[in-house]
Enzyme design. Structure first.
Site, PDB file in Angstrom:
ATOM      1  N   ALA A  80       0.736  -1.162  -0.143  1.00 47.31           N
ATOM      2  CA  ALA A  80       0.064  -0.041  -0.073  1.00 47.31           C
ATOM      3  C   ALA A  80       0.830   1.219  -0.020  1.00 47.31           C
ATOM      4  O   ALA A  80       0.844   2.002   0.721  1.00 47.31           O
ATOM      5  CB  ALA A  80      -0.916  -0.138   1.279  1.00 47.31           C
ATOM      6  N   GLU A 102      11.617   6.871  10.599  1.00 45.05           N
ATOM      7  CA  GLU A 102      11.488   7.590  11.729  1.00 45.05           C
ATOM      8  C   GLU A 102       9.960   7.645  12.398  1.00 45.05           C
ATOM      9  O   GLU A 102       9.663   7.803  13.363  1.00 45.05           O
ATOM     10  CB  GLU A 102      11.990   8.904  12.081  1.00 45.05           C
ATOM     11  CG  GLU A 102      13.645   8.936  11.947  1.00 45.05           C
ATOM     12  CD  GLU A 102      14.211  10.158  12.082  1.00 45.05           C
ATOM     13  OE1 GLU A 102      13.658  11.199  12.122  1.00 45.05           O
ATOM     14  OE2 GLU A 102      15.531  10.155  12.108  1.00 45.05           O
ATOM     15  N   HIS A 108       6.817   5.929   1.446  1.00 41.00           N
ATOM     16  CA  HIS A 108       7.734   4.998   0.958  1.00 41.00           C
ATOM     17  C   HIS A 108       8.814   5.229  -0.155  1.00 41.00           C
ATOM     18  O   HIS A 108      10.121   4.901   0.125  1.00 41.00           O
ATOM     19  CB  HIS A 108       6.982   3.749   0.679  1.00 41.00           C
ATOM     20  CG  HIS A 108       6.168   3.068   1.393  1.00 41.00           C
ATOM     21  ND1 HIS A 108       4.657   2.920   1.559  1.00 41.00           N
ATOM     22  CD2 HIS A 108       6.441   2.384   2.876  1.00 41.00           C
ATOM     23  CE1 HIS A 108       4.296   2.306   2.515  1.00 41.00           C
ATOM     24  NE2 HIS A 108       5.348   1.869   3.229  1.00 41.00           N
ATOM     25  N   SER A 116       0.079   4.050   5.088  1.00 45.29           N
ATOM     26  CA  SER A 116      -0.653   3.173   4.200  1.00 45.29           C
ATOM     27  C   SER A 116      -2.275   3.207   4.863  1.00 45.29           C
ATOM     28  O   SER A 116      -3.215   3.078   4.448  1.00 45.29           O
ATOM     29  CB  SER A 116      -0.140   1.711   4.450  1.00 45.29           C
ATOM     30  OG  SER A 116       1.098   1.798   3.973  1.00 45.29           O
TER      31      SER A 116
HETATM   32  P1  AMP Z   1       5.004   0.046   6.449  1.00 50.79           P
HETATM   33  O1  AMP Z   1       4.864  -0.313   4.835  1.00 50.79           O
HETATM   34  O2  AMP Z   1       4.148   0.853   7.082  1.00 50.79           O
HETATM   35  O3  AMP Z   1       5.361  -1.142   7.085  1.00 50.79           O
HETATM   36  O4  AMP Z   1       6.560   0.988   6.381  1.00 50.79           O
HETATM   37  C1  AMP Z   1       7.786   0.375   5.883  1.00 50.79           C
HETATM   38  C2  AMP Z   1       8.572   1.352   5.871  1.00 50.79           C
HETATM   39  O5  AMP Z   1       8.305   2.597   5.482  1.00 50.79           O
HETATM   40  C3  AMP Z   1       8.909   1.437   7.526  1.00 50.79           C
HETATM   41  O6  AMP Z   1      10.191   1.573   7.643  1.00 50.79           O
HETATM   42  C4  AMP Z   1       8.270   2.758   7.885  1.00 50.79           C
HETATM   43  O7  AMP Z   1       8.620   3.295   8.828  1.00 50.79           O
HETATM   44  C5  AMP Z   1       8.640   3.558   6.618  1.00 50.79           C
HETATM   45  N1  AMP Z   1       7.722   4.822   6.414  1.00 50.79           N
HETATM   46  C6  AMP Z   1       6.281   4.500   6.473  1.00 50.79           C
HETATM   47  N2  AMP Z   1       5.563   5.659   6.416  1.00 50.79           N
HETATM   48  C7  AMP Z   1       6.636   6.654   6.334  1.00 50.79           C
HETATM   49  C8  AMP Z   1       6.761   8.060   6.099  1.00 50.79           C
HETATM   50  N3  AMP Z   1       5.567   8.857   6.150  1.00 50.79           N
HETATM   51  N4  AMP Z   1       7.934   8.610   6.027  1.00 50.79           N
HETATM   52  C9  AMP Z   1       9.248   7.860   6.111  1.00 50.79           C
HETATM   53  N5  AMP Z   1       9.247   6.676   6.184  1.00 50.79           N
HETATM   54  C10 AMP Z   1       7.712   5.815   6.435  1.00 50.79           C
END
Ligand code: AMP
Length: 268
Positions: free
Chosen positions: A19, A137, A24, A175
């Site tokens: 998503a 972060e 990302h 997401s």
């Molecule tokens: P997720 O798909 O939500 O598990 O996120 C995958 C990676 O993307 C993780 O390391 C999150 O911390 C990073 N991430 C998600 N949202 C953001 C954002 N807004 N800014 C920077 N990194 C993000």
């Protein structure tokens, strides 16, 4: 997926649950500053969800994600393993001794979450064998837990954190934002506003006063605050007193309907 490590290229892994959004992409662009090859894994990890309905409702659109990644950078390698491939030894979590960094906030409200995160990342690091891995972060507690994880497992992967990417109104890209309507997206901006207010109050007000103010703002809003915590950055333990030369961060988790959002910010 074939990577030739013998060519001396630096391999970076960006683990995601798909998503995909601009946050990302910011993380992937950040990874390219350090690496020749960037692998993005897309895997919704069952062991890190403590709530079956949250897992079920987690947005999944792999084909759209693949097109989004290709448009951003056609060199990016996409790894979309299935559950059997990742958990070849059975779908279960190991338990890790992360110490105080997982005792509060996400660790407190999502039992077993960080063991699930550790279990999947240990496996992804083994399968992909990256030199570096990148984490946002936005999930600060996760970033610290992953740094600890590799000291526990002894895996030779450098863990690098990337600043949170936000929309023009400060809302952290997530997401879960895909599940919010336009009105809710505006309402969700309160999370960033409250953290910003906490940061501007930090030098002149007590932690208890800041907490009171933030809680009051949430009570007057459409959001239901799960926690607002001010913690020492080094150990992520909530505190009500300030010590000189110590770094502090504010953390929020809040529900908008049944969508759970988190964010955090350095306060000094
Ligand atoms: P997720 O798909 O939500 O598990 O996120 C995958 C990676 O993307 C993780 O390391 C999150 O911390 C990073 N991430 C998600 N949202 C953001 C954002 N807004 N800014 C920077 N990194 C993000």
């Amino acid at each position: 997926m074939e990577i030739n490590k013998n060519k001396g290229e630096t391999i970076g892994l960006v683990p995601t649950m798909g998503a995909l959004h601009d946050g990302h992409l910011a993380l992937i662009s950040f990874a390219y500053k350090f690496c020749d090859v960037v692998v993005v894994s897309i895997f919704v990890n069952p062991t890190q969800f403590n709530n079956a309905s949250d897992l079920e409702k987690y947005p999944r659109h792999i084909e759209k994600d693949a097109a989004f990644l290709k448009k951003h950078n056609s060199k990016t390698l996409v790894f979309t393993p299935n559950v059997e491939e990742v958990y070849a030894d059975g779908l279960k979590s190991e338990s890790y001794n992360f110490g105080s960094i997982v005792d509060f906030m996400e660790g407190e409200f999502r039992a077993g979450h960080f063991d699930g995160v550790g279990s999947v990342l240990k496996r992804l690091f083994t399968i992909v064998d990256p030199d570096k891995a990148f984490f946002g972060e936005k999930d600060y507690q996760q970033l610290m837990a992953v740094k600890k994880l590799v000291t526990i497992t002894g895996q030779k992967v450098e863990i690098i954190g990337c600043p949170t990417n936000r929309n023009e109104f400060g809302l952290a890209q997530s997401s879960r934002n895909f599940r919010l309507n336009d009105t809710q997206l505006k309402q969700a901006e309160l999370i960033f506003e409250a953290l910003t207010q906490a940061r501007s109050m930090f030098d002149d007000y007590s932690i208890l006063d800041i907490e009171k103010e933030v809680k009051k703002r949430f009570q007057q809003s459409a959001l239901e605050l799960e926690y607002f915590s001010i913690v020492k950055t080094k150990d992520l333990i909530p505190t009500t007193t300030k010590e000189p030369k110590e770094a502090y961060r504010g953390f929020i988790a809040a529900f908008l309907g049944d969508v759970r959002l988190i964010d955090n910010m350095a306060l000094n």
